[in-house]
Structures are given as structure tokens and as C-alpha cells.
Design a protein around this motif. Sequence first.
Motif: not given
Length: 425
Positions: A123-129
Motif C-alpha cells: 500500500s506504500l507504493l501510493d506514497k512512492l508514486q
Amino acid sequence: MHHSPLPFSAQLIEQIAADHPTPFYVYHEDGMRQRVRELYDAFAWNEGFKQFFAVKATPNPHIVAILAEEGCGADCSSPAELVLCEHIGLCGEGVMFTSNNTTSDEFSKAAEVGAIINLDSPSLLDKLQELPSLPPIVSYRYNPGSERRGNVIIGEPQESKFGCTRQQILEGYRRSREIGIGRFGLHAMVVSNELLVSSLLDTAQMLFEMAVEIQEHSGASVEFINLGGGIGVPYRVGEKDVDLQEFGAGVQSLYESLLVPAGLGKVQVMMENGRAITGPFGYLVTRVTTTKKSHKHYVGVDACMSNLMRPGMYGAYHHLSVLGKEDELSVSPVDVVGSLCENNDKFAIDRPLPEVQEADIVVVHDAGAHGHSMGFQYNGRLRSAEFLFNNAGEVRKIRRAETLDDYFATVDFPQPKKTGQSAAS
Ligand SMILES: *Cc1c(COP(=O)(O)O)cnc(C)c1O
């Protein structure tokens, strides 16, 4: 009975204590360097093996720099740890950022230094984006849940807030590829202070099998597998150190039987030990301030739980030596205590020690990791200085002691009322 002989003389300690009040920490530089060399030697079979020192264990830039000279990267989990590494020129893929409950600002600091980002959840991929550009490489932290047993320090995986499930990992690699991240690693940290090679090998096996499964299900090949830290320290007399050669050879045979046949024979093995690298090479030096007999016999020292909280927090055992009395027989057991207004402020309970007097020096062994770094200022007790010494007998101050000015630096005192004036006037 000896634990391990002290690598310094009583004179060396007296020399430091002549100018600097106890308590303080001393670290043995050659010991730490040697330990890193032994670890690299045990994994010499793996091209690209790398140890990332878990900075939280001993966050002193002088020590992290010495370990970097020996080839270590740094494992960071907070912006402060990233900044520490930046100051000593440790950046890029020499830094692994293994955080949890991470904010966007923290990811942006990690991306700024070019760290390898190890994700606690897909779910942290959203923050990486949200970052200006995606990191080129990510890894995921696996939590096996009920498939694995943990241990006392780290707890049971199923109850652990860290990492993500097998399904989430598989989904994480798929999603990462969809958004354009092309390089991957895999990580787990499921045991801590582990002295059993078989248990350390279980982690390697679990991750190697997982890497093969990831490749089959998502088509992603991992470049590195990070076995985490967790190599233990024999704190107690009679406990045996982990045989690093046996451990390295065990990982090699799992690598050859699991990864090589799956076409994963180029995978880099990584570790992020903290405790095993600095723990046995740091000592807390403290002086006896009082002794008293009430319902028990107490030896009071000038260090307290704010200098080393492991005994108070986990009931951890730390061996104690009374300097100059190492060969004397112990008399009746004592509790060795600090002066915090907390009854768990004890370095030892019912510990047989030689007869001690006021002003004797007590050395707390194996305090080099998760020692000074866990320090705090409760009761206005301040964190101590740190010194580095080497086999040549040279001593270097690598952190000064905190002062009352440091302690009060974050408050503005209210103006005192003038004497002789009533509040109403
Ligand atoms: C604390 C920690 C380590 C180091 O653990 P040690 O027991 O000191 O080896 C490594 N990795 C992660 C993610 C950690 O939180």
C-alpha cells in the motif's frame, strides 16, 4: 568466573575518568572491524554479499564510518539515521531504508539520498508514486505470520506490526512492475538476538523459497535477498557465539539447492546486523556511588536505565565486572541499581559480585548495541559521553556528555516573579 576478558586495562579507564566523569561508554575499534571481516569472510562465496549496519544499534557517525571502511552499508529506518549517513558520505545503494508506518516526507528523504527502499507493505507504493521520480529498485519485507516462530525480543510474527503477507508480497511485485519499477529485492527480519544457526538458516530457507515463488507467480526476479539482522550476542556466561563460518556455509548450501536450480544464481545475499557487529565491543563504565542494606543488599552506581535500558526493559542480562577485582571471588548477591525513581532501574538483580566499595568502577559488558542509542532523559538524567579505543591504546572522544544546557535547550523559562512583591500588585 570470566565472561570474556576486558580488552582494556584499568589504567586506560582511569586515564579517561581523570578528565571525564563516569558514566561513559567505551568501544573497541579493532573488535568491531574484526567482526565485520569475519562476516564477510563467511559469505565470501557470494559475489556482492553486503552487510548493512543497522544504524539504530549504535548511531555514532564515527562508528558507522569505521564500519563503512570495512565495507558495510547502513540500514536506516528514520530521517535522522539517513542524515547521519549523509554526513559521512554514505548514500545511494550503500543505504537501505527499512521503515514502517512511513510518511511521505520520510520516503522523500530516503529517495533524496538514493537509498534502496524496503517497503513494509505494497500500500506504500501510493506514497512512492508521489515522489518526483520512482526509485529504481524496491524490496518488500515479508512477515510469515503463523508459518514461523519468532523469539523473545522480536515477538511472534503473527503479532508483529512489521512486514506483509505472502499474498501482499506477490501483489506488490506485480503492482510495482505495472507502475514501472523494474528492480527488486526481498527482505525479512523475524528473529533478533538469535544464537542458533539453525534458526538463522530457517530465515534464509524461507526467503529463498519465497524468491522462487515470486519469480513463478509475478515474473519478477529478485536481485538481492536481505536476511535481516538478528545474529545474537552471548550475553550470559556459558552462551556460545554464533559460528559465522557454519552459518555462511549453511546459507551457501541452501542457495545452491534452492536458488541456483531456479536460475537465481546471481542473487546477492545481504544482511543488516546491528547487535552482533557492535554489541560485544561496547562497555558502559560506571562508578559505585553508594551501597546499602535494607531488605536486600544494594550497590548504587552513577549510571542508570537512561544509559542502558535493556535490563529494565527486557530483563536482559548484562555481565558485570568490578574493575581490578576480576579475579576476586564473589560474596553474597547484590542488586546493582541506578538512581531513577523507577524500581526497574536495575542493571542486575541478585548478582554475585566481589565485595565492592564506593568509587569502585563497574564495567557493564556487551553494551555496544541498543545501549547508548536507547538512552533517554527521564528524571533529568542525561546521556553520557562515548569513547573509542584501539589495540594501540589510543583513545578518541566520539561524543561528549550531555549538559544541563542541552537538557533545557528546548524550553524558555518563565520570568521569575520579583521577590517582595505580591502576585496581586
Ligand atoms: C533492529 C533491526 C535490525 C538489527 O537488528 P539486530 O538484532 O541488532 O541485528 C535489522 N533490521 C531491521 C529492520 C531492524 O529493525
